[in-house]
Design a protein around this motif. Structure first.
Motif, mmCIF file in Angstrom:
data_model
loop_
_atom_site.group_PDB
_atom_site.id
_atom_site.type_symbol
_atom_site.label_atom_id
_atom_site.label_comp_id
_atom_site.label_asym_id
_atom_site.label_seq_id
_atom_site.Cartn_x
_atom_site.Cartn_y
_atom_site.Cartn_z
ATOM 1 N N LYS A 1 -8.432 5.316 -4.691
ATOM 2 C CA LYS A 1 -9.540 6.137 -4.206
ATOM 3 C C LYS A 1 -9.028 7.254 -3.305
ATOM 4 O O LYS A 1 -9.467 8.418 -3.409
ATOM 5 N N ALA A 2 -8.067 6.939 -2.432
ATOM 6 C CA ALA A 2 -7.507 7.945 -1.534
ATOM 7 C C ALA A 2 -6.724 9.008 -2.303
ATOM 8 O O ALA A 2 -6.789 10.200 -1.978
ATOM 9 N N ALA A 3 -5.986 8.582 -3.327
ATOM 10 C CA ALA A 3 -5.211 9.540 -4.122
ATOM 11 C C ALA A 3 -6.129 10.489 -4.881
ATOM 12 O O ALA A 3 -5.866 11.697 -4.970
ATOM 13 N N ALA B 1 -9.115 11.378 -3.971
ATOM 14 C CA ALA B 1 -9.680 12.291 -2.982
ATOM 15 C C ALA B 1 -8.668 13.362 -2.585
ATOM 16 O O ALA B 1 -9.031 14.532 -2.377
ATOM 17 N N ALA B 2 -7.385 12.980 -2.497
ATOM 18 C CA ALA B 2 -6.347 13.928 -2.109
ATOM 19 C C ALA B 2 -6.185 15.048 -3.125
ATOM 20 O O ALA B 2 -5.803 16.168 -2.775
ATOM 21 N N ASP C 1 0.752 4.164 -2.811
ATOM 22 C CA ASP C 1 0.542 5.561 -2.413
ATOM 23 C C ASP C 1 1.629 6.455 -3.001
ATOM 24 O O ASP C 1 1.356 7.578 -3.453
ATOM 25 N N ALA D 1 -7.997 0.812 -2.984
ATOM 26 C CA ALA D 1 -8.167 1.737 -1.865
ATOM 27 C C ALA D 1 -7.198 2.907 -1.979
ATOM 28 O O ALA D 1 -7.554 4.066 -1.711
ATOM 29 N N SER D 2 -5.974 2.618 -2.396
ATOM 30 C CA SER D 2 -4.979 3.667 -2.591
ATOM 31 C C SER D 2 -5.394 4.609 -3.712
ATOM 32 O O SER D 2 -5.246 5.836 -3.598
ATOM 33 N N ARG E 1 0.824 -1.207 0.000
ATOM 34 C CA ARG E 1 0.000 0.000 0.000
ATOM 35 C C ARG E 1 0.864 1.266 0.000
ATOM 36 O O ARG E 1 0.567 2.232 -0.717
#
Length: 209
Positions: A145-147, A149-150, A104, A142-143, A100
């Motif tokens: 999706k987080a990126a 959002a960032a 990221d 998941a990574s 992960r």
């Protein structure tokens, strides 16, 4: 690409981007306890440099992923029609750095809103993607999706996908460790391409490269 930029890139790549010797048949298998990760991120020199020497990363190998032709050469890939993309194969120790964490970091080495390549490197062989094993897919998604959002509003055009892992073929030895072996030529490429500036504009201080 402007004629001036084309001239800069041509000068930087002239010696390194010849077809060179045939690539290795396959990468070395990871040592016991180690895992691998494959990221297509535009120019493989840049991706290799972004991960090489990172604690927990044993090796970063430049090569190709995504096509069906066995043992592709650089000349074949850049000519087009093979389905291959330039990529990097990482061998890492998951007790030191997690998969992960690598994914990221990967997002911050690319412009995931570019559907056709990366800055000056445009065309099918430079399109970005994560190639994840079945065990890695949930972490990769998941990574992703987080990126996205960032990036906030800048992430609206986030297009880099997560694909199932495929066979990786190393590029010829003239492409391995390019930034370390040819720092002057690599720097000319990096500055001339404008990739670092684009990453800073997108990711700010989190940009890698």
């Amino acid at each position: 690409m402007s004629p001036r930029l084309a001239s800069l890139i041509t000068a930087a790549l002239a010696a390194a981007c010849s077809p060179g010797p045939a690539p290795a048949a396959q990468p070395e298998p990871p040592p016991p306890g180690y895992q691998t990760a494959i990221f297509a991120g535009g120019c493989f020199w840049t991706e290799e440099k972004a991960f090489d020497g990172l604690p927990g990363v044993r090796s970063a190998v430049s090569g190709f992923v995504g096509g069906a032709r066995p043992r592709p050469t650089y000349e074949q890939v850049v000519r087009g029609g093979t389905g291959y993309r330039e990529a990097v194969l990482l061998t890492f120790d998951p007790t030191v750095i997690s998969y992960r964490s690598l994914v990221d970091r990967y997002w911050r080495t690319i412009d995931p809103t570019d559907p056709t390549g990366q800055v000056c490197d445009q065309g099918p062989s430079y399109v970005t993607a994560v190639y994840a094993t079945e065990a890695q897919t949930a972490a990769a998604e998941a990574s992703r999706k987080a990126a996205q959002a960032a990036l906030g509003a800048k992430g609206a055009g986030f297009v880099t996908p997560v694909y199932p892992a495929m066979r990786f073929w190393p590029a010829g030895p003239e492409h391995q460790d390019f930034a370390r072996r040819h720092p002057g030529r690599y720097e000319a490429y990096r500055v001339g391409c404008g990739r670092s500036a684009r990453l800073r504009a997108l990711w700010g201080a989190a940009a890698v490269g």
